[in-house]
Design an enzyme around this catalytic site. Structure first.
Site, PDB file in Angstrom:
ATOM      1  N   GLY A   1       3.087  -4.120   8.997  1.00 49.95           N
ATOM      2  CA  GLY A   1       3.021  -2.829   9.266  1.00 49.95           C
ATOM      3  C   GLY A   1       1.874  -1.924   8.596  1.00 49.95           C
ATOM      4  N   THR A   2       0.666  -2.875   8.719  1.00 53.60           N
ATOM      5  CA  THR A   2      -0.790  -2.096   8.038  1.00 53.60           C
ATOM      6  C   THR A   2      -1.795  -2.219   9.232  1.00 53.60           C
ATOM      7  OG1 THR A   2      -2.356  -1.915   6.368  1.00 53.60           O
ATOM      8  CG2 THR A   2      -1.376  -4.175   6.725  1.00 53.60           C
ATOM      9  N   SER A   3      -2.450  -1.097   9.285  1.00 54.37           N
ATOM     10  CA  SER A   3      -3.431  -0.979  10.195  1.00 54.37           C
ATOM     11  C   SER A   3      -4.689  -1.765   9.650  1.00 54.37           C
ATOM     12  CB  SER A   3      -3.912   0.493  10.433  1.00 54.37           C
ATOM     13  OG  SER A   3      -4.325   1.033   9.265  1.00 54.37           O
TER      14      SER A   3
ATOM     15  N   ALA B   1       8.734  -4.027  12.415  1.00 57.29           N
ATOM     16  CA  ALA B   1       8.893  -4.772  11.282  1.00 57.29           C
ATOM     17  C   ALA B   1      10.218  -5.478  11.251  1.00 57.29           C
ATOM     18  CB  ALA B   1       8.911  -3.943   9.779  1.00 57.29           C
TER      19      ALA B   1
ATOM     20  N   CYS C   1       2.328  20.619 -15.938  1.00 58.87           N
ATOM     21  CA  CYS C   1       2.751  19.710 -16.949  1.00 58.87           C
ATOM     22  C   CYS C   1       3.593  20.017 -17.887  1.00 58.87           C
ATOM     23  CB  CYS C   1       1.478  19.225 -17.539  1.00 58.87           C
ATOM     24  SG  CYS C   1       1.503  18.029 -19.008  1.00 58.87           S
TER      25      CYS C   1
ATOM     26  N   ASP D   1       6.003   4.704  -1.455  1.00 60.78           N
ATOM     27  CA  ASP D   1       7.591   5.324  -1.342  1.00 60.78           C
ATOM     28  C   ASP D   1       8.475   4.583  -2.295  1.00 60.78           C
ATOM     29  OD1 ASP D   1       8.170   2.803   0.034  1.00 60.78           O
ATOM     30  OD2 ASP D   1       7.749   3.824   2.030  1.00 60.78           O
TER      31      ASP D   1
ATOM     32  N   GLU E   1       1.589  -3.111  17.308  1.00 62.08           N
ATOM     33  CA  GLU E   1      -0.064  -2.857  17.701  1.00 62.08           C
ATOM     34  C   GLU E   1      -0.987  -3.802  17.239  1.00 62.08           C
ATOM     35  OE1 GLU E   1      -1.208   1.218  17.466  1.00 62.08           O
ATOM     36  OE2 GLU E   1       0.974   1.886  17.838  1.00 62.08           O
TER      37      GLU E   1
ATOM     38  N   GLN F   1       0.787  -1.291   0.050  1.00 63.66           N
ATOM     39  CA  GLN F   1      -0.005  -0.016   0.035  1.00 63.66           C
ATOM     40  C   GLN F   1       1.051   1.027  -0.080  1.00 63.66           C
ATOM     41  OE1 GLN F   1      -3.290  -0.493   3.066  1.00 63.66           O
ATOM     42  NE2 GLN F   1      -1.779  -2.149   3.621  1.00 63.66           N
TER      43      GLN F   1
ATOM     44  N   HIS G   1      -1.513   1.582  -4.537  1.00 69.88           N
ATOM     45  CA  HIS G   1      -1.916   2.840  -4.177  1.00 69.88           C
ATOM     46  C   HIS G   1      -1.024   3.918  -5.060  1.00 69.88           C
ATOM     47  CE1 HIS G   1      -3.890   1.680  -0.065  1.00 69.88           C
ATOM     48  NE2 HIS G   1      -4.444   1.310  -1.150  1.00 69.88           N
TER      49      HIS G   1
HETATM   50  P1  NAD Z   1      -1.313   3.120   8.849  1.00 65.44           P
HETATM   51  O1  NAD Z   1      -0.654   4.461   8.823  1.00 65.44           O
HETATM   52  O2  NAD Z   1      -2.930   3.108   8.715  1.00 65.44           O
HETATM   53  O3  NAD Z   1      -0.922   2.265   9.607  1.00 65.44           O
HETATM   54  C1  NAD Z   1       0.430   1.830  10.125  1.00 65.44           C
HETATM   55  C2  NAD Z   1       0.399   0.864  10.810  1.00 65.44           C
HETATM   56  O4  NAD Z   1       1.845   0.386  10.970  1.00 65.44           O
HETATM   57  C3  NAD Z   1      -0.192   0.586  12.342  1.00 65.44           C
HETATM   58  O5  NAD Z   1      -0.720  -0.558  12.362  1.00 65.44           O
HETATM   59  C4  NAD Z   1       1.209   0.729  13.021  1.00 65.44           C
HETATM   60  O6  NAD Z   1       0.833  -0.116  14.331  1.00 65.44           O
HETATM   61  C5  NAD Z   1       2.136   0.081  12.168  1.00 65.44           C
HETATM   62  N1  NAD Z   1       3.564   0.141  12.748  1.00 65.44           N
HETATM   63  C6  NAD Z   1       3.901   1.366  13.054  1.00 65.44           C
HETATM   64  N2  NAD Z   1       5.601   1.394  13.299  1.00 65.44           N
HETATM   65  C7  NAD Z   1       5.775   0.016  12.814  1.00 65.44           C
HETATM   66  C8  NAD Z   1       7.153  -0.554  12.772  1.00 65.44           C
HETATM   67  N3  NAD Z   1       8.208  -0.180  12.939  1.00 65.44           N
HETATM   68  N4  NAD Z   1       6.748  -1.903  12.234  1.00 65.44           N
HETATM   69  C9  NAD Z   1       5.775  -2.647  11.997  1.00 65.44           C
HETATM   70  N5  NAD Z   1       4.623  -1.851  12.096  1.00 65.44           N
HETATM   71  C10 NAD Z   1       4.532  -0.471  12.632  1.00 65.44           C
HETATM   72  O7  NAD Z   1      -0.713   2.445   7.163  1.00 65.44           O
HETATM   73  P2  NAD Z   1      -1.445   1.735   6.120  1.00 65.44           P
HETATM   74  O8  NAD Z   1      -2.220   0.531   6.833  1.00 65.44           O
HETATM   75  O9  NAD Z   1      -0.397   1.339   5.245  1.00 65.44           O
HETATM   76  O10 NAD Z   1      -2.529   2.631   5.375  1.00 65.44           O
HETATM   77  C11 NAD Z   1      -2.411   3.896   5.249  1.00 65.44           C
HETATM   78  C12 NAD Z   1      -2.100   4.594   3.961  1.00 65.44           C
HETATM   79  O11 NAD Z   1      -1.207   5.329   3.997  1.00 65.44           O
HETATM   80  C13 NAD Z   1      -1.930   3.543   2.846  1.00 65.44           C
HETATM   81  O12 NAD Z   1      -2.925   3.822   1.688  1.00 65.44           O
HETATM   82  C14 NAD Z   1      -0.492   4.087   2.153  1.00 65.44           C
HETATM   83  O13 NAD Z   1      -0.676   4.290   0.788  1.00 65.44           O
HETATM   84  C15 NAD Z   1      -0.408   5.400   2.747  1.00 65.44           C
HETATM   85  N6  NAD Z   1       0.961   5.834   3.397  1.00 65.44           N
HETATM   86  C16 NAD Z   1       2.164   5.027   2.804  1.00 65.44           C
HETATM   87  C17 NAD Z   1       3.253   5.656   3.207  1.00 65.44           C
HETATM   88  C18 NAD Z   1       4.539   5.179   2.583  1.00 65.44           C
HETATM   89  O14 NAD Z   1       4.774   4.807   1.487  1.00 65.44           O
HETATM   90  N7  NAD Z   1       5.577   4.831   3.465  1.00 65.44           N
HETATM   91  C19 NAD Z   1       3.304   6.140   4.490  1.00 65.44           C
HETATM   92  C20 NAD Z   1       2.416   6.842   5.150  1.00 65.44           C
HETATM   93  C21 NAD Z   1       0.970   6.474   4.325  1.00 65.44           C
HETATM   94 ZN    ZN Z   2      -0.438  17.881 -19.854  1.00 62.49          ZN
END
Ligand code: NAD
Ligand code: ZN
Length: 233
Positions: free
Chosen positions: A175-177, A219, A135, A91, A203, A88, A106
């Site tokens: 690492g996803t909520s 992670a 653009c 980056d 969490e 998701q 995403h």
């Molecule tokens: P989220 O922000 O909803 O949840 C983050 C999750 O990561 C939480 O459950 C938290 O407990 C956990 N977490 C925090 N630190 C951690 C670690 N060190 N190791 C493992 N887990 C850890 O993120 P999501 O579920 O990815 O959804 C949010 C949306 O945010 C996505 O659609 C994504 O595209 C976007 N997003 C992307 C980035 C990125 O590309 N790095 C950053 C922020 C948000």
């Molecule tokens: Zn254009």
């Protein structure tokens, strides 16, 4: 058929690379919440503020390096014949680490799309000289080529992710909520079809209840533990 292994990753896998997650303290930028900025409505009303937030995130991401968790997933891809990452994250750190079989649900923060001529291309300039950026072909307003809240996901990526989830035997959720859909459904689909679900997250999440193994660690440490135990890494 070869056994299929999957990893679904979220913002948490990049947290140890210094990239803030959306949910949790570090996710705030000025007084705004991501839910107020990552929407088509917010962009229509105030493209400058939305782009300033993206410029801030792009600057952080441009300095970030993949961490041990990203690298372990590269190793997993090399050791297993049939392993895919569904992410998701926007980056690009899985690819920067060296993973090849990555599905971006995403989009990617380095891609932009023109609202006038629909051209889509990569734009790496950080910080941006002009906000909002224009653009290179027609001078129209650009937007980040990422999926915002309320928008549909790229069809190919979504179809492939559903198909993989239905056919995998082990599904790592890192690492996803699990609060963002439809990505959050994927572990449930895999579980229903008999896959073992492993959650690595410090969490509790929306996925914890269906996990066969829960590792309440960050992670890097969690993945190291799991791979050492299960796959003799
Ligand atoms: P989220 O922000 O909803 O949840 C983050 C999750 O990561 C939480 O459950 C938290 O407990 C956990 N977490 C925090 N630190 C951690 C670690 N060190 N190791 C493992 N887990 C850890 O993120 P999501 O579920 O990815 O959804 C949010 C949306 O945010 C996505 O659609 C994504 O595209 C976007 N997003 C992307 C980035 C990125 O590309 N790095 C950053 C922020 C948000
Ligand atoms: Zn254009």
């Amino acid at each position: 058929m070869k056994e299929l292994f999957l990893a679904l990753t979220g913002a948490g896998i990049s947290a140890e690379s210094g990239i803030p997650t959306f949910r949790g303290e570090g996710g705030l930028w000025k007084q705004f919440r991501p839910e107020e900025l990552a929407t088509p409505k917010a962009f229509a009303k105030d493209p400058k503020s939305v782009w300033e937030w993206y410029d801030w995130r792009r600057r952080i991401i441009s300095k970030a390096e993949p961490n041990r968790a990203h690298l372990l997933l590269v190793e997993l891809e090399q050791r297993l014949e049939n392993f895919f990452i569904i992410t998701q994250n926007v980056d690009g750190l899985h690819q920067k680490a060296g993973s090849k079989k990555v599905i971006e649900l995403h989009g990617n923060i380095w891609r932009v799309r023109c609202l006038s001529c629909r051209a889509e291309y990569e734009l790496y300039e950080t910080p941006l000289k002009e906000i909002p950026p224009r653009c290179r072909y027609c001078g129209g307003l650009l937007r980040p080529a990422v999926v915002w809240f309320g928008e549909s996901l790229p069809e190919d990526a979504l179809t492939k992710s559903f198909e993989l989830s239905q056919n995998c035997s082990l599904f790592l959720v890192i690492g996803t909520s699990g609060m963002v859909y439809p990505a959050g459904y994927l572990p449930f689909i895999a579980k229903q079809r008999g896959a073992k679900i492993v959650e690595i997250n410090p969490e509790r999440t929306a996925i914890s209840d269906i996990a066969d193994i829960v590792i309440r660690e960050k992670a890097t440490k969690g993945l190291e533990q799991f791979l050492a135990k299960m796959l003799n890494f």
